[in-house]
Motif scaffolding. Structure first.
Motif, PDB file in Angstrom:
ATOM      1  N   LEU A  59      -6.757  -1.478   2.169  1.00  0.00           N
ATOM      2  CA  LEU A  59      -6.178  -2.253   3.270  1.00  0.00           C
ATOM      3  C   LEU A  59      -7.113  -2.252   4.473  1.00  0.00           C
ATOM      4  CD1 LEU A  59      -3.628  -3.618   4.674  1.00  0.00           C
ATOM      5  CD2 LEU A  59      -2.987  -1.307   5.374  1.00  0.00           C
ATOM      6  N   GLU A  67     -18.913   8.800   9.248  1.00  0.00           N
ATOM      7  CA  GLU A  67     -17.802   9.614   8.730  1.00  0.00           C
ATOM      8  C   GLU A  67     -16.607   8.741   8.338  1.00  0.00           C
ATOM      9  OE1 GLU A  67     -18.495  13.852  11.089  1.00  0.00           O
ATOM     10  OE2 GLU A  67     -17.341  12.257  12.032  1.00  0.00           O
ATOM     11  N   PRO A 105       0.915   6.342  -0.798  1.00  0.00           N
ATOM     12  CA  PRO A 105      -0.242   5.491  -0.492  1.00  0.00           C
ATOM     13  C   PRO A 105      -1.543   5.946  -1.154  1.00  0.00           C
ATOM     14  CG  PRO A 105       1.012   5.926   1.495  1.00  0.00           C
ATOM     15  CD  PRO A 105       1.633   6.754   0.421  1.00  0.00           C
ATOM     16  N   GLU A 106      -1.771   7.274  -1.203  1.00  0.00           N
ATOM     17  CA  GLU A 106      -3.050   7.741  -1.760  1.00  0.00           C
ATOM     18  C   GLU A 106      -3.152   7.427  -3.255  1.00  0.00           C
ATOM     19  OE1 GLU A 106      -0.849   9.482  -0.091  1.00  0.00           O
ATOM     20  OE2 GLU A 106      -0.474  11.477  -0.930  1.00  0.00           O
ATOM     21  N   ARG A 117     -14.913   0.365   5.639  1.00  0.00           N
ATOM     22  CA  ARG A 117     -14.157   1.535   5.161  1.00  0.00           C
ATOM     23  C   ARG A 117     -13.325   1.168   3.929  1.00  0.00           C
ATOM     24  NH1 ARG A 117      -9.751   3.812   9.241  1.00  0.00           N
ATOM     25  NH2 ARG A 117      -8.865   1.779   8.730  1.00  0.00           N
ATOM     26  N   ILE A 167     -17.494   7.683   4.862  1.00  0.00           N
ATOM     27  CA  ILE A 167     -17.549   8.657   3.757  1.00  0.00           C
ATOM     28  C   ILE A 167     -16.177   9.241   3.417  1.00  0.00           C
ATOM     29  CG2 ILE A 167     -19.990   9.269   4.088  1.00  0.00           C
ATOM     30  CD1 ILE A 167     -19.029  11.895   5.348  1.00  0.00           C
ATOM     31  N   VAL A 168     -15.258   9.290   4.386  1.00  0.00           N
ATOM     32  CA  VAL A 168     -13.935   9.838   4.033  1.00  0.00           C
ATOM     33  C   VAL A 168     -13.190   8.906   3.077  1.00  0.00           C
ATOM     34  CG1 VAL A 168     -13.614  11.209   6.128  1.00  0.00           C
ATOM     35  CG2 VAL A 168     -12.745   8.873   6.066  1.00  0.00           C
ATOM     36  N   ALA A 169     -13.579   7.640   3.063  1.00  0.00           N
ATOM     37  CA  ALA A 169     -12.876   6.677   2.200  1.00  0.00           C
ATOM     38  C   ALA A 169     -13.620   6.433   0.892  1.00  0.00           C
ATOM     39  CB  ALA A 169     -12.696   5.358   2.946  1.00  0.00           C
ATOM     40  N   ALA A 170     -14.769   7.091   0.706  1.00  0.00           N
ATOM     41  CA  ALA A 170     -15.608   6.789  -0.462  1.00  0.00           C
ATOM     42  C   ALA A 170     -14.896   7.149  -1.764  1.00  0.00           C
ATOM     43  CB  ALA A 170     -16.915   7.553  -0.362  1.00  0.00           C
ATOM     44  N   ARG A 171     -15.019   6.242  -2.714  1.00  0.00           N
ATOM     45  CA  ARG A 171     -14.452   6.492  -4.044  1.00  0.00           C
ATOM     46  C   ARG A 171     -15.411   5.871  -5.051  1.00  0.00           C
ATOM     47  NH1 ARG A 171      -9.411   7.543  -5.619  1.00  0.00           N
ATOM     48  NH2 ARG A 171      -8.629   7.182  -3.530  1.00  0.00           N
ATOM     49  N   VAL A 214       0.817  -1.229   0.000  1.00  0.00           N
ATOM     50  CA  VAL A 214       0.000   0.000   0.000  1.00  0.00           C
ATOM     51  C   VAL A 214       0.844   1.270   0.000  1.00  0.00           C
ATOM     52  CG1 VAL A 214      -1.976  -1.091   1.133  1.00  0.00           C
ATOM     53  CG2 VAL A 214      -0.250   0.075   2.528  1.00  0.00           C
ATOM     54  N   ALA A 256      -3.939   3.742  -3.504  1.00  0.00           N
ATOM     55  CA  ALA A 256      -5.370   3.574  -3.193  1.00  0.00           C
ATOM     56  C   ALA A 256      -6.212   3.912  -4.422  1.00  0.00           C
ATOM     57  CB  ALA A 256      -5.761   4.458  -2.015  1.00  0.00           C
TER      58      ALA A 256
END
Lengths: 290, 240
Positions: B84, B99, B74-75, B152, B102-106, B52, B78
């Motif tokens: 991970l 939250e 890492p971003e 997540r 939603i912070v990990a939503a893609r 990652v 991702a």
């Protein structure tokens, strides 16, 4: 009676200014673990730039509030550039970060002295806010009341940004666990720039808003920086609530200390910081140990 | 084997002067589940960190669906579809359950063929999280935090899911729930690396097995072939 009321209003007003200054400082430290010693400089530069907009030296004369917003934007851009060009290269090197931000703050102080001279600059209270409000026998300066309102409005706006938006949740995730935030795809480095710019802009805005009360002079940066440090240590890094409560507390301690125990003013100011560091190093509301 | 979802090739990784991965190579086929086994300190989590982007290797190549991602931050890894579920869960404790998601939503990638994950589908898979959607994740039990960590990771609509000891510290009943979830994810077509210390958990579910021993790949095999082979397991894991 009037004396105590006025002292109380002054304390809350000063606390409001400190909140505008220290909320950015706290977020920057909480998210990036950078003790940004240029934060007092951002406050001073905001005030100097605002006074220049007001003076007409640039060929136009702006309104007080326009000057405050323009100076905040300029200081935000300066802060973002400093993060991108200097501090990003020093990730994970706290000693280098301290030394670089200290060095930059001294350089900024020299540049300000060169650009605006050594004489204090007075800034007029904005039009319409020069008077007083009477409440029975008590008289309150209108501008100080306005500062309290501005600080509360900014506190609510910042709270909404941090607690009610996805960007705010990302910033808090970055404060919690920056490594994991990157692994879930959050572009933490972009957040760093946004938060650094926002923090610097708030400090610049506070500088201009505070100018009619404090005036602008060489050394203003070094007077304000320790206060921001004390607020953040007291309230806890990365905590908006901590910044707010810490600012109001320090506002009271500073003003009452100056009025009642002038010879021990700094002792009274820094004693709570020492106690908090020893007893509760994460501060009153922070999650991380300083 | 199917197309490769994740390839580690000749990876040398260090923590300071400590040489923790030595020429490690293995491959996760698309839509398959690879069980990564080894004793404590064998280098399993380090493989995840390298994959990652948390630990850039000094030598070797990491590829995701044929694209090299070695030394990308890492971003960016991702964004290429690698998610991970970390050891110890590492949920964002000052964020609510919702939250955290939603912070990990893609958005789902065009190349992703399996389910389209969002908060509603994650809550449908883990109803207990839905009940606690507005609670701070710090207040969840260990099992609920594990579900949140999985949810997540799914919110990124990943093509490769890395799960680092998802059973660690959980009660047997919760472990069974987590394993059922992993089985469902595998059936949805997700490519999965499952890191575990306990081979019993992995053998029932994995297609392929890699065993690490002291930072080196000791065994690469299919699960079916290894199931009855007690010699290698005793030698490298001290079990069976």
């Amino acid at each position: 009676m009037n004396f105590w009321l006025l002292l109380t209003i002054n304390s809350i007003t000063f606390g409001g200014l400190l909140f505008l200054l220290s909320s950015g400082f706290s977020l920057i430290f909480g998210l990036m673990r950078i003790p940004n010693l240029t934060h007092g400089s951002m406050f001073m530069v905001g005030a100097y730039l605002g006074s220049t907009f007001l003076s007409g030296a640039l060929g136009f004369t702006s309104d007080f509030w326009v000057a405050a917003i323009l100076s905040a934007i300029e200081v935000a851009v300066l802060g973002a550039l400093m993060e991108r060009l200097l501090l990003r290269r020093l990730t994970g090197q706290p000693l280098a970060q301290v030394l670089v931000t200290l060095g930059v703050s001294l350089m900024v102080a020299d540049l300000c002295l060169m650009g605006w001279g050594g004489d204090p600059i007075s800034v007029e209270t904005p039009a319409g806010l020069g008077g007083f409000v009477r409440a029975g026998p008590a008289v309150f300066p209108l501008y100080r009341m306005a500062i309290i309102v501005i600080a509360v409005v900014f506190a609510i706006a910042l709270w909404l940004l941090l607690e009610r938006t996805r960007l705010g949740a990302m910033i808090r995730a970055g404060v919690d666990d920056p490594q994991m935030a990157r692994v879930v795809g959050i572009r933490v480095s972009q957040l760093f720039t946004i938060v650094f710019g926002l923090g610097a802009g708030l400090a610049g805005f506070a500088g201009m808003i505070g100018a009619p009360i404090l005036s602008i002079y060489p050394g203003l940066d070094q007077d304000m920086l320790p206060l921001a440090l004390v607020v953040v240590i007291l309230g806890g890094t990365g905590s908006l609530l901590g910044s707010f409560v810490g600012s109001i507390l320090i506002g009271f301690i500073y003003n009452f200390g100056q009025a009642l125990l002038p010879e021990l003013a700094y002792f009274v100011l820094f004693l709570p910081m020492v106690i908090v560091l020893v007893v509760r190093p994460q501060g009153l509301f922070g999650g991380q140990v300083l | 084997m199917a197309n490769s979802a994740l390839v580690l090739s000749g990876i040398d990784a260090y923590y300071g002067d400590s040489h923790v991965l030595q020429k490690v190579s293995f491959e996760l086929g698309e839509g398959r589940l690879l069980g990564l086994l080894g004793r404590n300190g064998a280098g399993k989590s380090t493989c995840m960190n390298v994959s990652v982007g948390l630990l850039p290797p000094r030598a070797g190549v990491v590829e995701v669906f044929g694209t090299p991602v070695t030394r990308l931050p890492p971003e960016q890894i991702a964004a290429r579809g690698v998610a991970l579920v970390p050891q110890g869960r590492r949920v964002f404790k000052s964020l609510t359950v919702r939250e955290n998601l939603i912070v990990a939503a893609r958005d789902k990638d065009a190349a992703t063929r399996h389910a389209n994950w969002n908060a509603a589908t994650v809550f449908a898979m883990f109803p207990r999280l839905a009940e606690r959607a507005n609670q701070l994740s710090a207040h969840l039990s260990g099992g609920e935090q594990q579900m949140l960590a999985i949810g997540r990771a799914l919110m990124a609509n990943p093509r490769v899911l890395l799960m680092d000891e998802p059973s660690e510290g959980l009660a047997p009943q919760i472990v069974a729930e987590v394993m059922t979830t992993i089985r469902k994810l595998k059936e949805s077509g997700l490519s999965i690396v499952l890191v575990e210390q306990s081979p019993k958990l992995v053998f029932d579910i994995a297609d392929d097995i890699v065993i690490l021993n002291s930072g080196r790949v000791a065994v690469v095999s299919t699960a079916a072939a290894l199931k009855n082979d007690g010699v290698d397991l005793r030698q490298h894991l001290g079990v069976f």
